[in-house]
Write an enzyme that holds these catalytic residues in place. Structure first.
Site, PDB file in Angstrom:
ATOM      1  CG  HIS A 163      -1.584  -1.466   1.307  1.00 27.19           C
ATOM      2  ND1 HIS A 163      -3.468  -1.272   1.082  1.00 27.19           N
ATOM      3  CD2 HIS A 163      -1.743  -2.233   1.653  1.00 27.19           C
ATOM      4  CE1 HIS A 163      -2.939  -2.960   0.847  1.00 27.19           C
ATOM      5  NE2 HIS A 163      -2.002  -3.518   2.096  1.00 27.19           N
ATOM      6  CB  SER A 284      11.877  23.087 -13.821  1.00 23.25           C
ATOM      7  OG  SER A 284      11.558  24.111 -13.998  1.00 23.25           O
ATOM      8  CE  LYS A 290       9.829  20.448 -10.958  1.00 22.92           C
ATOM      9  NZ  LYS A 290       8.570  20.940 -10.579  1.00 22.92           N
ATOM     10  CD  GLU A 297       7.468  13.264 -14.582  1.00 16.84           C
ATOM     11  OE1 GLU A 297       8.820  13.056 -14.713  1.00 16.84           O
ATOM     12  OE2 GLU A 297       7.051  13.655 -14.881  1.00 16.84           O
TER      13      GLU A 297
END
Ligand code: ARG
Length: 444
Positions: A163, A284, A290, A297
Protein backbone atom coordinates in the site's frame (compact mmCIF):
# COMPACT_ATOMS: atom_id res chain seq x y z
CA UNK A 1 -9.38 15.15 -64.79
CA UNK A 2 -9.02 11.87 -66.64
CA UNK A 3 -6.48 9.71 -64.92
CA UNK A 4 -3.94 7.49 -66.54
CA UNK A 5 -5.38 4.05 -65.99
CA UNK A 6 -2.04 2.35 -66.35
CA UNK A 7 -0.20 4.42 -63.78
CA UNK A 8 -2.77 4.02 -61.05
CA UNK A 9 -3.47 0.32 -61.16
CA UNK A 10 -1.06 -1.38 -63.46
CA UNK A 11 -1.07 -4.50 -61.28
CA UNK A 12 -4.77 -5.24 -61.16
CA UNK A 13 -6.40 -2.70 -63.49
CA UNK A 14 -7.41 -5.14 -66.25
CA UNK A 15 -11.11 -5.00 -65.61
CA UNK A 16 -11.25 -1.33 -64.64
CA UNK A 17 -12.12 1.51 -67.00
CA UNK A 18 -11.38 4.33 -64.59
CA UNK A 19 -8.63 5.01 -62.11
CA UNK A 20 -9.50 5.27 -58.44
CA UNK A 21 -10.30 8.70 -57.02
CA UNK A 22 -7.59 10.48 -55.10
CA UNK A 23 -9.21 9.72 -51.78
CA UNK A 24 -9.61 6.08 -52.76
CA UNK A 25 -5.91 5.96 -53.58
CA UNK A 26 -5.14 7.56 -50.24
CA UNK A 27 -7.31 5.29 -48.12
CA UNK A 28 -6.17 2.22 -50.01
CA UNK A 29 -2.46 2.93 -49.82
CA UNK A 30 -0.38 1.35 -47.09
CA UNK A 31 3.04 2.06 -48.54
CA UNK A 32 3.73 4.80 -46.00
CA UNK A 33 3.61 2.11 -43.31
CA UNK A 34 4.45 -1.20 -44.97
CA UNK A 35 7.61 -0.02 -46.70
CA UNK A 36 9.21 -1.19 -43.47
CA UNK A 37 8.59 -4.72 -44.75
CA UNK A 38 10.79 -4.28 -47.82
CA UNK A 39 13.61 -6.61 -46.75
CA UNK A 40 11.17 -9.35 -45.76
CA UNK A 41 9.23 -8.88 -48.99
CA UNK A 42 12.37 -9.32 -51.07
CA UNK A 43 13.48 -12.33 -49.02
CA UNK A 44 10.03 -13.91 -49.47
CA UNK A 45 10.04 -13.23 -53.20
CA UNK A 46 13.49 -14.71 -53.64
CA UNK A 47 12.50 -17.87 -51.79
CA UNK A 48 9.30 -18.13 -53.84
CA UNK A 49 11.10 -17.55 -57.13
CA UNK A 50 13.81 -20.13 -56.33
CA UNK A 51 11.09 -22.64 -55.54
CA UNK A 52 9.16 -21.88 -58.78
CA UNK A 53 12.30 -22.65 -60.78
CA UNK A 54 13.15 -25.76 -58.78
CA UNK A 55 9.62 -27.05 -59.41
CA UNK A 56 9.97 -26.15 -63.11
CA UNK A 57 7.00 -23.79 -62.89
CA UNK A 58 9.18 -21.03 -64.36
CA UNK A 59 12.47 -21.28 -66.28
CA UNK A 60 15.74 -21.05 -64.40
CA UNK A 61 16.90 -18.18 -66.62
CA UNK A 62 13.77 -16.20 -65.74
CA UNK A 63 14.29 -16.94 -62.07
CA UNK A 64 17.88 -15.75 -62.31
CA UNK A 65 16.77 -12.49 -63.90
CA UNK A 66 14.09 -11.98 -61.23
CA UNK A 67 16.50 -12.62 -58.39
CA UNK A 68 19.09 -10.30 -59.87
CA UNK A 69 16.41 -7.63 -60.22
CA UNK A 70 15.28 -8.11 -56.63
CA UNK A 71 18.86 -7.69 -55.43
CA UNK A 72 19.14 -4.46 -57.41
CA UNK A 73 15.94 -3.20 -55.78
CA UNK A 74 17.28 -4.07 -52.32
CA UNK A 75 20.39 -2.02 -53.11
CA UNK A 76 18.25 0.89 -54.31
CA UNK A 77 16.14 0.85 -51.17
CA UNK A 78 19.19 0.60 -48.95
CA UNK A 79 20.87 3.53 -50.64
CA UNK A 80 17.70 5.62 -50.53
CA UNK A 81 17.26 5.98 -54.29
CA UNK A 82 14.12 3.86 -54.55
CA UNK A 83 10.97 5.87 -55.15
CA UNK A 84 7.99 4.59 -53.15
CA UNK A 85 4.72 5.44 -54.91
CA UNK A 86 1.35 5.80 -53.22
CA UNK A 87 -0.45 4.92 -56.46
CA UNK A 88 1.14 1.49 -56.25
CA UNK A 89 -0.58 0.93 -52.90
CA UNK A 90 1.80 -1.18 -50.95
CA UNK A 91 5.31 -2.54 -50.66
CA UNK A 92 4.51 -5.65 -52.70
CA UNK A 93 3.33 -3.76 -55.75
CA UNK A 94 5.99 -1.09 -55.44
CA UNK A 95 8.67 -3.75 -55.60
CA UNK A 96 7.02 -5.75 -58.36
CA UNK A 97 6.47 -2.65 -60.47
CA UNK A 98 10.10 -1.62 -60.09
CA UNK A 99 11.11 -5.16 -61.01
CA UNK A 100 9.24 -4.74 -64.26
CA UNK A 101 11.05 -1.45 -64.95
CA UNK A 102 14.35 -3.21 -64.39
CA UNK A 103 13.90 -6.59 -66.10
CA UNK A 104 10.82 -6.20 -68.25
CA UNK A 105 7.78 -8.46 -68.59
CA UNK A 106 9.49 -11.49 -67.12
CA UNK A 107 8.93 -9.76 -63.75
CA UNK A 108 5.28 -10.78 -64.09
CA UNK A 109 6.23 -14.45 -63.64
CA UNK A 110 7.18 -13.87 -59.99
CA UNK A 111 3.57 -13.70 -58.87
CA UNK A 112 2.78 -17.17 -60.26
CA UNK A 113 1.22 -19.38 -57.56
CA UNK A 114 1.21 -16.55 -55.05
CA UNK A 115 -1.16 -13.85 -53.89
CA UNK A 116 -0.56 -10.69 -51.93
CA UNK A 117 -2.53 -12.38 -49.16
CA UNK A 118 0.04 -15.07 -48.44
CA UNK A 119 2.81 -12.66 -49.38
CA UNK A 120 1.87 -10.03 -46.79
CA UNK A 121 1.25 -12.63 -44.06
CA UNK A 122 4.70 -14.08 -44.75
CA UNK A 123 6.45 -10.70 -44.77
CA UNK A 124 4.74 -9.62 -41.61
CA UNK A 125 5.54 -12.83 -39.76
CA UNK A 126 9.18 -12.55 -40.75
CA UNK A 127 9.22 -8.98 -39.48
CA UNK A 128 7.56 -9.83 -36.16
CA UNK A 129 9.96 -12.73 -35.72
CA UNK A 130 12.91 -10.37 -36.09
CA UNK A 131 11.25 -7.90 -33.73
CA UNK A 132 10.88 -10.61 -31.07
CA UNK A 133 14.58 -11.43 -31.40
CA UNK A 134 15.61 -7.82 -31.03
CA UNK A 135 13.36 -7.21 -28.05
CA UNK A 136 14.65 -10.36 -26.37
CA UNK A 137 18.17 -8.92 -26.71
CA UNK A 138 17.08 -5.58 -25.24
CA UNK A 139 15.33 -7.29 -22.34
CA UNK A 140 18.42 -9.38 -21.65
CA UNK A 141 20.58 -6.25 -21.61
CA UNK A 142 18.30 -4.69 -19.00
CA UNK A 143 18.21 -7.93 -17.01
CA UNK A 144 22.01 -7.86 -16.81
CA UNK A 145 21.83 -4.46 -15.13
CA UNK A 146 19.32 -5.76 -12.58
CA UNK A 147 21.48 -8.81 -11.99
CA UNK A 148 24.48 -6.59 -11.23
CA UNK A 149 22.41 -4.33 -8.97
CA UNK A 150 20.90 -7.23 -7.07
CA UNK A 151 24.33 -8.70 -6.32
CA UNK A 152 25.82 -5.34 -5.42
CA UNK A 153 23.01 -4.48 -3.02
CA UNK A 154 22.23 -7.88 -1.58
CA UNK A 155 22.90 -6.65 1.97
CA UNK A 156 21.61 -3.10 1.65
CA UNK A 157 18.51 -2.67 3.74
CA UNK A 158 15.51 -0.70 2.58
CA UNK A 159 11.85 -0.68 3.54
CA UNK A 160 9.60 -3.00 1.61
CA UNK A 161 6.18 -1.48 0.97
CA UNK A 162 2.63 -2.65 0.75
CA UNK A 163 0.00 0.00 0.00
CA UNK A 164 3.07 2.23 -0.39
CA UNK A 165 3.31 2.13 3.41
CA UNK A 166 6.42 0.76 5.05
CA UNK A 167 5.74 -2.95 5.59
CA UNK A 168 8.83 -5.00 6.36
CA UNK A 169 12.53 -4.54 5.74
CA UNK A 170 13.88 -5.99 2.52
CA UNK A 171 17.12 -5.45 0.66
CA UNK A 172 17.62 -3.28 -2.36
CA UNK A 173 19.07 -6.38 -4.00
CA UNK A 174 15.80 -8.24 -3.49
CA UNK A 175 13.86 -5.32 -4.93
CA UNK A 176 16.09 -5.18 -8.00
CA UNK A 177 15.89 -8.95 -8.38
CA UNK A 178 12.10 -8.80 -8.58
CA UNK A 179 12.43 -6.71 -11.74
CA UNK A 180 14.86 -9.25 -13.14
CA UNK A 181 12.19 -11.92 -12.69
CA UNK A 182 9.44 -9.79 -14.24
CA UNK A 183 11.66 -9.16 -17.24
CA UNK A 184 12.47 -12.83 -17.46
CA UNK A 185 8.79 -13.61 -17.91
CA UNK A 186 8.55 -10.84 -20.49
CA UNK A 187 11.44 -12.42 -22.31
CA UNK A 188 9.95 -15.90 -22.33
CA UNK A 189 6.65 -14.45 -23.53
CA UNK A 190 8.43 -13.08 -26.61
CA UNK A 191 10.18 -16.42 -27.03
CA UNK A 192 6.82 -18.22 -26.93
CA UNK A 193 5.31 -15.75 -29.39
CA UNK A 194 8.23 -16.29 -31.75
CA UNK A 195 8.01 -20.07 -31.50
CA UNK A 196 4.25 -20.10 -32.12
CA UNK A 197 4.38 -17.80 -35.13
CA UNK A 198 7.20 -19.59 -36.91
CA UNK A 199 5.14 -21.38 -39.55
CA UNK A 200 5.01 -20.19 -43.12
CA UNK A 201 1.87 -18.86 -44.80
CA UNK A 202 3.65 -18.68 -48.17
CA UNK A 203 2.01 -20.79 -50.86
CA UNK A 204 -1.47 -20.46 -49.35
CA UNK A 205 -2.11 -17.98 -52.19
CA UNK A 206 -5.35 -16.02 -52.03
CA UNK A 207 -6.96 -18.47 -49.57
CA UNK A 208 -7.32 -21.91 -51.09
CA UNK A 209 -3.84 -22.85 -52.20
CA UNK A 210 -2.81 -23.31 -55.81
CA UNK A 211 -3.13 -25.80 -58.65
CA UNK A 212 0.56 -25.37 -59.49
CA UNK A 213 2.91 -28.01 -58.20
CA UNK A 214 4.57 -25.80 -55.60
CA UNK A 215 6.79 -26.92 -52.75
CA UNK A 216 5.76 -25.05 -49.63
CA UNK A 217 8.23 -26.88 -47.42
CA UNK A 218 11.05 -25.58 -49.55
CA UNK A 219 10.04 -21.92 -49.16
CA UNK A 220 9.30 -22.43 -45.47
CA UNK A 221 12.79 -23.82 -44.92
CA UNK A 222 14.48 -21.11 -46.98
CA UNK A 223 12.85 -18.45 -44.83
CA UNK A 224 13.76 -20.11 -41.54
CA UNK A 225 10.23 -21.26 -40.71
CA UNK A 226 9.75 -24.59 -38.92
CA UNK A 227 7.17 -25.73 -41.47
CA UNK A 228 4.39 -24.49 -43.74
CA UNK A 229 1.00 -23.67 -42.22
CA UNK A 230 -1.22 -26.57 -43.17
CA UNK A 231 -4.56 -24.80 -43.56
CA UNK A 232 -4.34 -22.23 -46.34
CA UNK A 233 -7.40 -20.26 -45.19
CA UNK A 234 -5.95 -20.01 -41.71
CA UNK A 235 -2.58 -19.04 -43.19
CA UNK A 236 -3.90 -15.90 -44.87
CA UNK A 237 -6.42 -14.86 -42.24
CA UNK A 238 -4.56 -15.38 -38.97
CA UNK A 239 -3.19 -12.33 -37.22
CA UNK A 240 -3.11 -13.70 -33.70
CA UNK A 241 0.68 -13.72 -33.98
CA UNK A 242 0.47 -9.93 -34.23
CA UNK A 243 -1.99 -9.48 -31.37
CA UNK A 244 0.12 -11.83 -29.26
CA UNK A 245 3.20 -9.76 -30.04
CA UNK A 246 1.28 -6.63 -29.06
CA UNK A 247 0.24 -8.24 -25.80
CA UNK A 248 3.84 -9.25 -25.03
CA UNK A 249 4.92 -5.67 -25.69
CA UNK A 250 2.08 -4.19 -23.65
CA UNK A 251 2.82 -6.50 -20.71
CA UNK A 252 6.51 -5.72 -20.79
CA UNK A 253 5.72 -2.00 -20.97
CA UNK A 254 3.34 -2.39 -18.08
CA UNK A 255 6.08 -3.98 -15.99
CA UNK A 256 8.44 -1.17 -16.94
CA UNK A 257 5.82 1.37 -15.91
CA UNK A 258 5.90 -0.02 -12.38
CA UNK A 259 9.64 0.46 -12.27
CA UNK A 260 9.22 3.92 -13.78
CA UNK A 261 6.74 4.80 -11.05
CA UNK A 262 9.11 3.61 -8.34
CA UNK A 263 11.96 5.64 -9.80
CA UNK A 264 9.72 8.70 -9.84
CA UNK A 265 8.71 8.21 -6.22
CA UNK A 266 12.22 7.34 -5.06
CA UNK A 267 13.66 10.40 -6.79
CA UNK A 268 11.42 12.84 -4.89
CA UNK A 269 13.23 14.82 -2.20
CA UNK A 270 10.67 13.39 0.27
CA UNK A 271 11.89 9.84 -0.39
CA UNK A 272 15.43 10.63 -1.48
CA UNK A 273 16.24 6.97 -2.22
CA UNK A 274 17.69 7.57 -5.65
CA UNK A 275 19.54 10.27 -7.57
CA UNK A 276 19.15 10.06 -11.33
CA UNK A 277 22.19 11.08 -13.28
CA UNK A 278 22.04 14.36 -15.16
CA UNK A 279 21.86 12.67 -18.53
CA UNK A 280 18.64 10.90 -17.53
CA UNK A 281 16.87 13.93 -16.03
CA UNK A 282 15.75 17.34 -17.18
CA UNK A 283 15.49 20.72 -15.51
CA UNK A 284 12.56 23.08 -15.25
CA UNK A 285 12.49 26.25 -17.31
CA UNK A 286 11.17 28.22 -14.35
CA UNK A 287 12.15 26.44 -11.13
CA UNK A 288 15.95 26.19 -10.88
CA UNK A 289 15.89 23.65 -8.06
CA UNK A 290 14.07 21.00 -10.11
CA UNK A 291 15.56 17.85 -11.52
CA UNK A 292 12.78 15.96 -13.18
CA UNK A 293 12.69 12.22 -13.92
CA UNK A 294 11.19 12.82 -17.38
CA UNK A 295 12.48 9.63 -18.95
CA UNK A 296 10.81 7.57 -16.22
CA UNK A 297 7.60 9.57 -16.56
CA UNK A 298 7.60 8.98 -20.30
CA UNK A 299 8.16 5.25 -19.89
CA UNK A 300 5.23 5.27 -17.45
CA UNK A 301 3.11 7.13 -20.00
CA UNK A 302 4.06 5.04 -23.01
CA UNK A 303 2.20 2.12 -21.47
CA UNK A 304 -0.90 3.90 -22.77
CA UNK A 305 0.35 3.61 -26.31
CA UNK A 306 1.36 -0.04 -25.89
CA UNK A 307 -1.98 -1.14 -24.48
CA UNK A 308 -3.77 1.09 -27.01
CA UNK A 309 -1.99 -0.66 -29.85
CA UNK A 310 -3.12 -4.05 -28.55
CA UNK A 311 -6.70 -2.88 -28.28
CA UNK A 312 -6.52 -1.36 -31.77
CA UNK A 313 -5.60 -4.59 -33.53
CA UNK A 314 -7.89 -6.76 -31.42
CA UNK A 315 -10.72 -4.42 -32.40
CA UNK A 316 -9.79 -4.65 -36.08
CA UNK A 317 -9.75 -8.44 -35.95
CA UNK A 318 -12.91 -8.87 -33.90
CA UNK A 319 -15.68 -10.59 -35.89
CA UNK A 320 -13.77 -10.52 -39.19
CA UNK A 321 -15.03 -13.33 -41.39
CA UNK A 322 -12.49 -15.64 -43.05
CA UNK A 323 -10.31 -15.30 -44.97
CA UNK A 324 -8.43 -12.11 -45.96
CA UNK A 325 -10.21 -8.78 -45.55
CA UNK A 326 -8.71 -5.43 -46.37
CA UNK A 327 -9.30 -4.44 -42.74
CA UNK A 328 -6.21 -6.49 -42.04
CA UNK A 329 -4.04 -3.94 -43.80
CA UNK A 330 -4.51 -1.95 -40.57
CA UNK A 331 -2.45 -4.56 -38.71
CA UNK A 332 1.04 -3.18 -39.09
CA UNK A 333 1.16 0.36 -37.74
CA UNK A 334 0.47 -0.67 -34.15
CA UNK A 335 2.97 -3.48 -34.30
CA UNK A 336 5.70 -1.22 -35.65
CA UNK A 337 4.82 1.43 -33.10
CA UNK A 338 4.86 -1.01 -30.18
CA UNK A 339 8.22 -2.35 -31.28
CA UNK A 340 9.71 1.15 -31.55
CA UNK A 341 8.15 2.28 -28.29
CA UNK A 342 9.20 -0.73 -26.26
CA UNK A 343 12.72 -0.67 -27.66
CA UNK A 344 13.04 2.95 -26.59
CA UNK A 345 11.60 2.25 -23.13
CA UNK A 346 13.94 -0.69 -22.53
CA UNK A 347 16.95 1.36 -23.56
CA UNK A 348 15.85 4.31 -21.42
CA UNK A 349 15.35 2.08 -18.39
CA UNK A 350 18.75 0.49 -18.88
CA UNK A 351 20.39 3.91 -19.08
CA UNK A 352 18.57 5.20 -16.02
CA UNK A 353 19.20 2.18 -13.83
CA UNK A 354 22.83 1.86 -14.82
CA UNK A 355 23.66 5.43 -13.88
CA UNK A 356 21.36 5.96 -10.89
CA UNK A 357 22.92 6.47 -7.47
CA UNK A 358 21.15 4.98 -4.48
CA UNK A 359 21.24 6.74 -1.13
CA UNK A 360 21.77 3.62 0.93
CA UNK A 361 21.88 5.26 4.41
CA UNK A 362 18.62 7.04 3.60
CA UNK A 363 16.99 3.77 2.54
CA UNK A 364 18.21 2.02 5.65
CA UNK A 365 16.96 4.84 7.89
CA UNK A 366 13.56 4.62 6.25
CA UNK A 367 13.44 0.92 7.11
CA UNK A 368 14.14 1.77 10.73
CA UNK A 369 11.80 4.72 10.95
CA UNK A 370 8.68 3.07 9.67
CA UNK A 371 8.27 0.35 12.37
CA UNK A 372 9.22 -2.11 9.66
CA UNK A 373 10.26 -4.69 12.25
CA UNK A 374 6.90 -4.75 14.03
CA UNK A 375 6.21 -8.19 12.55
CA UNK A 376 9.42 -9.39 14.24
CA UNK A 377 7.94 -8.51 17.65
CA UNK A 378 4.77 -10.43 16.89
CA UNK A 379 6.79 -13.41 15.66
CA UNK A 380 8.97 -13.27 18.81
CA UNK A 381 5.86 -13.41 21.02
CA UNK A 382 4.61 -16.42 19.08
CA UNK A 383 7.95 -18.23 19.15
CA UNK A 384 9.09 -17.47 22.66
CA UNK A 385 5.84 -17.13 24.59
CA UNK A 386 3.75 -19.49 22.44
CA UNK A 387 1.20 -16.70 22.10
CA UNK A 388 -1.45 -17.17 19.37
CA UNK A 389 -0.47 -14.97 16.41
CA UNK A 390 -3.69 -12.91 16.54
CA UNK A 391 -3.00 -11.98 20.17
CA UNK A 392 0.65 -11.28 19.38
CA UNK A 393 -0.55 -8.95 16.61
CA UNK A 394 -2.64 -7.00 19.14
CA UNK A 395 0.15 -6.77 21.69
CA UNK A 396 2.55 -5.56 18.98
CA UNK A 397 -0.02 -3.01 17.86
CA UNK A 398 0.03 -1.55 21.37
CA UNK A 399 3.83 -1.43 21.30
CA UNK A 400 3.84 0.36 17.93
CA UNK A 401 1.30 2.87 19.25
CA UNK A 402 3.52 3.50 22.24
CA UNK A 403 6.54 4.06 19.97
CA UNK A 404 4.47 6.46 17.90
CA UNK A 405 3.40 8.43 20.99
CA UNK A 406 6.96 8.64 22.21
CA UNK A 407 8.24 9.40 18.71
CA UNK A 408 10.68 6.53 19.13
CA UNK A 409 12.01 3.72 16.97
CA UNK A 410 10.91 0.25 18.10
CA UNK A 411 14.51 -0.60 18.95
CA UNK A 412 14.78 2.51 21.17
CA UNK A 413 11.75 1.69 23.33
CA UNK A 414 12.59 0.84 26.95
CA UNK A 415 12.07 -2.76 28.04
CA UNK A 416 9.67 -1.51 30.72
CA UNK A 417 7.53 0.02 27.97
CA UNK A 418 7.48 -3.23 26.05
CA UNK A 419 6.60 -5.07 29.24
CA UNK A 420 3.68 -2.77 29.87
CA UNK A 421 2.15 -4.35 26.77
CA UNK A 422 3.18 -7.87 27.74
CA UNK A 423 4.93 -8.58 31.02
CA UNK A 424 6.78 -11.67 29.73
CA UNK A 425 8.82 -9.83 27.10
CA UNK A 426 12.55 -10.09 27.80
CA UNK A 427 15.71 -8.28 26.68
CA UNK A 428 16.13 -10.95 23.98
CA UNK A 429 13.49 -9.24 21.81
CA UNK A 430 15.95 -6.45 20.94
CA UNK A 431 18.01 -8.99 19.01
CA UNK A 432 15.20 -9.13 16.48
CA UNK A 433 14.58 -5.46 15.91
CA UNK A 434 17.50 -4.77 13.67
CA UNK A 435 16.16 -4.64 10.08
CA UNK A 436 19.23 -6.44 8.77
CA UNK A 437 18.60 -9.35 11.14
CA UNK A 438 14.94 -9.38 10.20
CA UNK A 439 15.88 -9.71 6.55
CA UNK A 440 18.48 -12.36 7.30
CA UNK A 441 16.00 -14.45 9.27
CA UNK A 442 13.72 -14.54 6.23
CA UNK A 443 16.25 -15.67 3.66
CA UNK A 444 15.59 -19.31 3.03
N1 ARG B 1 -1.36 -4.21 -48.48
C1 ARG B 1 -2.15 -5.35 -48.21
C2 ARG B 1 -2.17 -5.62 -46.70
O1 ARG B 1 -1.33 -5.16 -46.03
C3 ARG B 1 -1.61 -6.54 -48.92
C4 ARG B 1 -2.63 -7.58 -49.21
C5 ARG B 1 -3.60 -7.11 -50.20
N2 ARG B 1 -4.50 -8.15 -50.58
C6 ARG B 1 -5.62 -7.91 -51.25
N3 ARG B 1 -6.35 -8.95 -51.51
N4 ARG B 1 -5.98 -6.71 -51.59
O2 ARG B 1 -3.04 -6.28 -46.22
Amino acid sequence: MKKDKKSSNQMWGGRFDAAPSDVMTQINASIGIDKRLWAQDIAGSKAHCTMLAAQKIIDQADADAIIKGLDLIAAEIESGTFEFKETLEDIHMNIESRLKDLIGDVAGKLHTARSRNDQVATDFKLWVRGACDQLIDEIEALQKIFETLSHKHKNDIMPGFTHLQVAQPVTLGMHMDSYWHMLDRDKTRFQDCRARLNKSPLGACALSGTGFDTNRDMTAKALGFDSAMSNTMDAVSARDFATEFLFCAAQCGLNLSRLAEEIIIWATPQFGFIQLSDDWSTGSSIMPQKKNPDAAELVRAKTGRLTGNLVQLMTVMKALPLAYNKDMQEDKESVFNSFDTLTLCLKAMAGMMESAVFDLPCMRAAAEDGYATATEIADWLVRHLKMPFREAHHVTGRIVKMAEEKNSKLSDLALADMQSACADITEDIYNYLDPAKAVQSRIK
